[in-house]
Design a protein around this motif. Sequence first.
Motif, PDB file in Angstrom:
ATOM      1  N   PRO A 163       0.835  -1.208   0.000  1.00 22.30           N
ATOM      2  CA  PRO A 163       0.000   0.000   0.000  1.00 22.30           C
ATOM      3  C   PRO A 163       0.865   1.252   0.000  1.00 22.30           C
ATOM      4  CG  PRO A 163       0.023  -1.023   2.180  1.00 22.30           C
ATOM      5  CD  PRO A 163       0.714  -1.971   1.252  1.00 22.30           C
ATOM      6  N   ALA A 164       0.506   2.220  -0.849  1.00 25.67           N
ATOM      7  CA  ALA A 164       1.245   3.482  -0.871  1.00 25.67           C
ATOM      8  C   ALA A 164       1.124   4.174   0.483  1.00 25.67           C
ATOM      9  CB  ALA A 164       0.704   4.375  -1.986  1.00 25.67           C
ATOM     10  N   VAL A 165      -0.116   4.244   0.958  1.00 25.80           N
ATOM     11  CA  VAL A 165      -0.411   4.773   2.289  1.00 25.80           C
ATOM     12  C   VAL A 165      -1.566   3.946   2.829  1.00 25.80           C
ATOM     13  CG1 VAL A 165      -1.117   6.785   3.643  1.00 25.80           C
ATOM     14  CG2 VAL A 165       0.263   7.112   1.578  1.00 25.80           C
ATOM     15  N   LEU A 166      -1.463   3.503   4.058  1.00 22.51           N
ATOM     16  CA  LEU A 166      -2.559   2.741   4.652  1.00 22.51           C
ATOM     17  C   LEU A 166      -3.601   3.712   5.168  1.00 22.51           C
ATOM     18  CD1 LEU A 166      -3.335  -0.244   5.295  1.00 22.51           C
ATOM     19  CD2 LEU A 166      -2.580   0.225   7.633  1.00 22.51           C
ATOM     20  N   ARG A 167      -4.827   3.554   4.734  1.00 17.36           N
ATOM     21  CA  ARG A 167      -5.898   4.474   5.107  1.00 17.36           C
ATOM     22  C   ARG A 167      -6.857   3.816   6.099  1.00 17.36           C
ATOM     23  NH1 ARG A 167      -4.347   9.563   3.767  1.00 17.36           N
ATOM     24  NH2 ARG A 167      -3.306   9.525   1.732  1.00 17.36           N
ATOM     25  N   ASP A 168      -7.271   4.597   7.098  1.00 18.47           N
ATOM     26  CA  ASP A 168      -8.322   4.223   8.046  1.00 18.47           C
ATOM     27  C   ASP A 168      -8.054   2.895   8.759  1.00 18.47           C
ATOM     28  OD1 ASP A 168     -10.909   4.570   9.352  1.00 18.47           O
ATOM     29  OD2 ASP A 168     -11.523   2.837   8.175  1.00 18.47           O
ATOM     30  N   ARG A 169      -6.897   2.673   9.214  1.00 23.37           N
ATOM     31  CA  ARG A 169      -6.641   1.487  10.035  1.00 23.37           C
ATOM     32  C   ARG A 169      -5.910   1.886  11.316  1.00 23.37           C
ATOM     33  NH1 ARG A 169     -10.425  -1.159   7.330  1.00 23.37           N
ATOM     34  NH2 ARG A 169      -9.768  -2.009   5.305  1.00 23.37           N
ATOM     35  N   ALA A 170      -6.104   3.135  11.734  1.00 26.62           N
ATOM     36  CA  ALA A 170      -5.329   3.675  12.856  1.00 26.62           C
ATOM     37  C   ALA A 170      -5.586   2.903  14.144  1.00 26.62           C
ATOM     38  CB  ALA A 170      -5.653   5.160  13.043  1.00 26.62           C
ATOM     39  N   ALA A 215     -11.867   7.155  -1.125  1.00 22.82           N
ATOM     40  CA  ALA A 215     -11.569   8.098  -2.201  1.00 22.82           C
ATOM     41  C   ALA A 215     -10.093   8.474  -2.197  1.00 22.82           C
ATOM     42  CB  ALA A 215     -12.435   9.345  -2.046  1.00 22.82           C
ATOM     43  N   GLN A 216      -9.515   8.611  -1.021  1.00 21.10           N
ATOM     44  CA  GLN A 216      -8.120   9.009  -0.931  1.00 21.10           C
ATOM     45  C   GLN A 216      -7.181   7.922  -1.441  1.00 21.10           C
ATOM     46  OE1 GLN A 216      -7.345  12.228  -0.113  1.00 21.10           O
ATOM     47  NE2 GLN A 216      -5.385  11.573  -1.003  1.00 21.10           N
ATOM     48  N   VAL A 217      -7.575   6.649  -1.312  1.00 21.23           N
ATOM     49  CA  VAL A 217      -6.777   5.568  -1.874  1.00 21.23           C
ATOM     50  C   VAL A 217      -6.635   5.769  -3.380  1.00 21.23           C
ATOM     51  CG1 VAL A 217      -6.713   3.089  -2.364  1.00 21.23           C
ATOM     52  CG2 VAL A 217      -7.308   3.886  -0.076  1.00 21.23           C
ATOM     53  N   LEU A 218      -7.739   6.077  -4.055  1.00 23.22           N
ATOM     54  CA  LEU A 218      -7.676   6.340  -5.496  1.00 23.22           C
ATOM     55  C   LEU A 218      -6.810   7.559  -5.799  1.00 23.22           C
ATOM     56  CD1 LEU A 218     -11.398   5.704  -6.511  1.00 23.22           C
ATOM     57  CD2 LEU A 218      -9.425   4.328  -7.172  1.00 23.22           C
ATOM     58  N   ARG A 219      -6.939   8.583  -4.970  1.00 27.92           N
ATOM     59  CA  ARG A 219      -6.153   9.800  -5.189  1.00 27.92           C
ATOM     60  C   ARG A 219      -4.672   9.552  -4.936  1.00 27.92           C
ATOM     61  NH1 ARG A 219      -7.130  14.260  -7.370  1.00 27.92           N
ATOM     62  NH2 ARG A 219      -6.765  15.669  -5.621  1.00 27.92           N
ATOM     63  N   ASP A 220      -4.355   8.659  -3.980  1.00 30.35           N
ATOM     64  CA  ASP A 220      -2.955   8.316  -3.735  1.00 30.35           C
ATOM     65  C   ASP A 220      -2.322   7.680  -4.968  1.00 30.35           C
ATOM     66  OD1 ASP A 220      -3.115   9.202  -1.105  1.00 30.35           O
ATOM     67  OD2 ASP A 220      -3.558   7.217  -0.294  1.00 30.35           O
ATOM     68  N   LEU A 221      -3.083   6.814  -5.628  1.00 32.64           N
ATOM     69  CA  LEU A 221      -2.547   6.052  -6.754  1.00 32.64           C
ATOM     70  C   LEU A 221      -2.642   6.805  -8.076  1.00 32.64           C
ATOM     71  CD1 LEU A 221      -4.089   2.612  -5.748  1.00 32.64           C
ATOM     72  CD2 LEU A 221      -1.663   3.213  -5.689  1.00 32.64           C
ATOM     73  N   ALA A 222      -3.707   7.582  -8.248  1.00 34.14           N
ATOM     74  CA  ALA A 222      -3.908   8.295  -9.522  1.00 34.14           C
ATOM     75  C   ALA A 222      -4.313   9.738  -9.220  1.00 34.14           C
ATOM     76  CB  ALA A 222      -4.980   7.593 -10.356  1.00 34.14           C
ATOM     77  N   PRO A 223      -3.372  10.540  -8.707  1.00 30.59           N
ATOM     78  CA  PRO A 223      -3.730  11.881  -8.212  1.00 30.59           C
ATOM     79  C   PRO A 223      -4.187  12.848  -9.290  1.00 30.59           C
ATOM     80  CG  PRO A 223      -1.338  11.560  -8.202  1.00 30.59           C
ATOM     81  CD  PRO A 223      -1.947  10.226  -8.505  1.00 30.59           C
ATOM     82  N   HIS A 224      -3.835  12.585 -10.538  1.00 27.58           N
ATOM     83  CA  HIS A 224      -4.147  13.551 -11.596  1.00 27.58           C
ATOM     84  C   HIS A 224      -5.321  13.110 -12.472  1.00 27.58           C
ATOM     85  CE1 HIS A 224      -0.454  15.430 -10.360  1.00 27.58           C
ATOM     86  NE2 HIS A 224       0.257  14.355 -10.690  1.00 27.58           N
ATOM     87  N   SER A 225      -6.017  12.072 -12.064  1.00 26.75           N
ATOM     88  CA  SER A 225      -7.084  11.533 -12.916  1.00 26.75           C
ATOM     89  C   SER A 225      -8.449  12.145 -12.652  1.00 26.75           C
ATOM     90  CB  SER A 225      -7.180  10.011 -12.731  1.00 26.75           C
ATOM     91  OG  SER A 225      -5.992   9.386 -13.140  1.00 26.75           O
ATOM     92  N   GLY A 226      -8.593  12.858 -11.542  1.00 26.04           N
ATOM     93  CA  GLY A 226      -9.902  13.436 -11.256  1.00 26.04           C
ATOM     94  C   GLY A 226      -9.934  14.089  -9.897  1.00 26.04           C
ATOM     95  N   THR A 227     -11.110  14.616  -9.569  1.00 26.42           N
ATOM     96  CA  THR A 227     -11.284  15.326  -8.306  1.00 26.42           C
ATOM     97  C   THR A 227     -11.561  14.343  -7.174  1.00 26.42           C
ATOM     98  OG1 THR A 227     -13.689  15.549  -8.568  1.00 26.42           O
ATOM     99  CG2 THR A 227     -12.296  17.245  -9.590  1.00 26.42           C
ATOM    100  N   HIS A 228     -11.518  14.875  -5.967  1.00 28.92           N
ATOM    101  CA  HIS A 228     -11.803  14.035  -4.798  1.00 28.92           C
ATOM    102  C   HIS A 228     -13.244  13.528  -4.843  1.00 28.92           C
ATOM    103  CE1 HIS A 228     -11.117  12.599  -0.679  1.00 28.92           C
ATOM    104  NE2 HIS A 228     -12.380  12.942  -0.459  1.00 28.92           N
ATOM    105  N   GLU A 229     -14.167  14.370  -5.280  1.00 30.83           N
ATOM    106  CA  GLU A 229     -15.566  13.951  -5.325  1.00 30.83           C
ATOM    107  C   GLU A 229     -15.773  12.867  -6.378  1.00 30.83           C
ATOM    108  OE1 GLU A 229     -19.195  13.248  -4.233  1.00 30.83           O
ATOM    109  OE2 GLU A 229     -17.834  14.590  -3.139  1.00 30.83           O
ATOM    110  N   GLU A 230     -15.097  12.975  -7.517  1.00 33.84           N
ATOM    111  CA  GLU A 230     -15.176  11.918  -8.528  1.00 33.84           C
ATOM    112  C   GLU A 230     -14.596  10.615  -7.992  1.00 33.84           C
ATOM    113  OE1 GLU A 230     -14.836  14.527 -12.675  1.00 33.84           O
ATOM    114  OE2 GLU A 230     -13.033  13.889 -11.615  1.00 33.84           O
ATOM    115  N   LEU A 249     -13.996  -1.324  -1.362  1.00 35.56           N
ATOM    116  CA  LEU A 249     -13.162  -2.495  -1.106  1.00 35.56           C
ATOM    117  C   LEU A 249     -11.715  -2.170  -1.472  1.00 35.56           C
ATOM    118  CD1 LEU A 249     -13.295  -5.585  -0.364  1.00 35.56           C
ATOM    119  CD2 LEU A 249     -13.327  -5.993  -2.829  1.00 35.56           C
ATOM    120  N   PRO A 250     -10.779  -2.284  -0.538  1.00 36.75           N
ATOM    121  CA  PRO A 250      -9.395  -1.877  -0.816  1.00 36.75           C
ATOM    122  C   PRO A 250      -8.778  -2.529  -2.047  1.00 36.75           C
ATOM    123  CG  PRO A 250      -9.694  -2.104   1.541  1.00 36.75           C
ATOM    124  CD  PRO A 250     -10.966  -2.580   0.898  1.00 36.75           C
TER     125      PRO A 250
END
Length: 714
Positions: free
Chosen positions: A52-59, A217-232, A243-244
Amino acid sequence: MSGAMDGHAEDRGRVYQSSGDQHISEHHHYGEEAAAPGGPDSVRRPAIGRPPAVLRDRAEVLRRLQASAGAGHGGEAYVLYGMGGCGKTAVAYTFFQWATGERGRVGLWVSASDRASLRAGMLAVAADRGAGDGELLAARNGLRPAADLVWQYLDRSAEPWVLVLDNADQPEILRDGSWLRTSPRGTVVVTTRRSGAHWWPGAELQYIGVLPREDAAQVLRDLAPHSGTHEEAARIAERLGRLPLALTLAGGFLSRQVLDPWTMETYARHLDEGQRVDLIDQGADALSEEDPRRLVGLTWQLTLDAFEARGLPEAAALLRLLARFAPEPLPLSLLNHAEISGSLPRARCETALRALLDQSLTELVDVGARCVQSHGILLDSVAAATPAENVPLLNTTAVRLFDAAVPRLPDAGPYDPLLRLLVPHALALLRRIDDPSTLAEALAVATRLSVALHRTGDYLSAWETARAAADLCERRLGAEHRIVLAARSRAGRALFRLGRYTGAELLLERVRAAQERLFGADDPDTLDSGHGLQLVLGNVGRRDDALALLRSTIAGRRTALGPAHPLTLRSRSSLLVLLSADRVVREEDGALLHLPSECARALGPDHTVTLGARHNRAWALYLLGRFDDADRETRLVTEAYRRRFGPDYPIALSAQQLLARTRAALGHVDAGIELMTDVVSRRERGLGPDHPFTIASRQLLSTFTSGRPGLPEA
């Protein structure tokens, strides 16, 4: 043995002959060097695919794991369980990296996916911790207990350690060899799909589920930051069920395209066009060896194969049956019908369901009713991989289960949350079915479900169900298919109750015209649409048209259904509302005012049609100025409605409004105001402030509070 010993061998062949007992041991080595015993290339590095580039929501779970690696801690075992693709290995990997990097612990990583991998990996752990070649050879040859050797060296380890047993989806192999133990020298972490606590005595279980919307949503943004907005990204994340594994594959797909890069908007559109499992798996690394655990289209096939191998084919059959439905809570009662035997023995359904729960393929949820719920990507994957020859029987079984779950003759009643839970599954089933005859059967059940919802007062759900079901089936069955038209008719009836009179009028007129042309004026479906249409016409000022249509409906129902049929009596009861006072006393030579007694004889005094006839007769008595009789009848009807349906039920409020009129007409204006204030409040909450019924109630209350209760109006 007799005769000469004349054995012959060529090249490297050997013949051993003896006139007595002979014991021979041979060791064969091929190639230039002796083969070494098989084992993993490393137990110091996690054997995983894409970290994982960054682990999200497993604190929270990470805090628990990290606490076990602190000074003075040891002897803990943690089991991370959840469905395939939910990121259990990613959590274990992140903890492993932290423990080895930040805490300086020795990290040991073993694949526990099968008996051979587990054994080889654990013996490699023993070697890492100092076991000698002779000890290892003896353990490999079964001359000493292998698990005891491993844990002996783990207990003696001079350095604290972290041991990860990854993909332990067959806990019986851990139990059989006593491989899972604890030691004061380290922390054990297990990842598994198996949720049963009995498999993991002494361990702390931690459920790993899907991600929250923002983190997904942030997982997608981590991997493909330039493909779209956070809402998309958030919208795609919802379509992927958060699903991760699916998010990682989608992000990988978006990030690696070169010739014609897609935006997130484009990706979302393709997801909606179908075959989303194939699209998601295109995000896998094409140059890496295919690993079923890293593809959403294959990861759950491992479990299905395990079911078959363990003699549990009914578990696979049940999962394939669940895949005909939606990823929403499915009432357990739907599965508890004899009709399930079409796909698996009913007596084995309990065992099959427990197996699915144990493998984290579904979970129990309580939403006012006990349900099971499975992830959408899982269901799509299983449905896509279901053998084509199995699909017709699965669809037929699913339709029959729904048929058994929906009331055969829906009656008026209080709100039933169970009915609402069935809606997404009815629509999902319609999407799955291709065979026209099976599809028509499923649509008929969905239409009946809409009727049941309507008669509990849930008009919005009734409209949405009928409209969506008709839309889904119209393309495949045709716009003029009998059941498609029946579904459209029910949608029109619900629109009327929602106060959308114009839409209801247009839809019901169109449907009725088609039914009359195709099936005849006296066909039951045509007559049903006619009854619904006259209700609309009477409320939009077309009373003469409504009355003519109602008389035609009554005549047709008498002919088609008989004079004592509930629908015939219901239509006759509507005359008590449409006719003016001077005409109602002459209708049927005065017999119409005695309709409630006729209904009671034919249907029983407590039948819904009988109560409706009494209610409508009370209105007629009010118009005739017989206020005492109207008040007495209305009071009884109101009490019956409230007792049977509850105070918020639409017809209970209608009766209460009539009671307010009769109270005011008898001079009890304050009582009328109190009753109408309650009606307005409940209608505003239930129907909304702008519904025509709510507006009419407010106007009536205003006449009472102004001191002008007014005279009866038709």
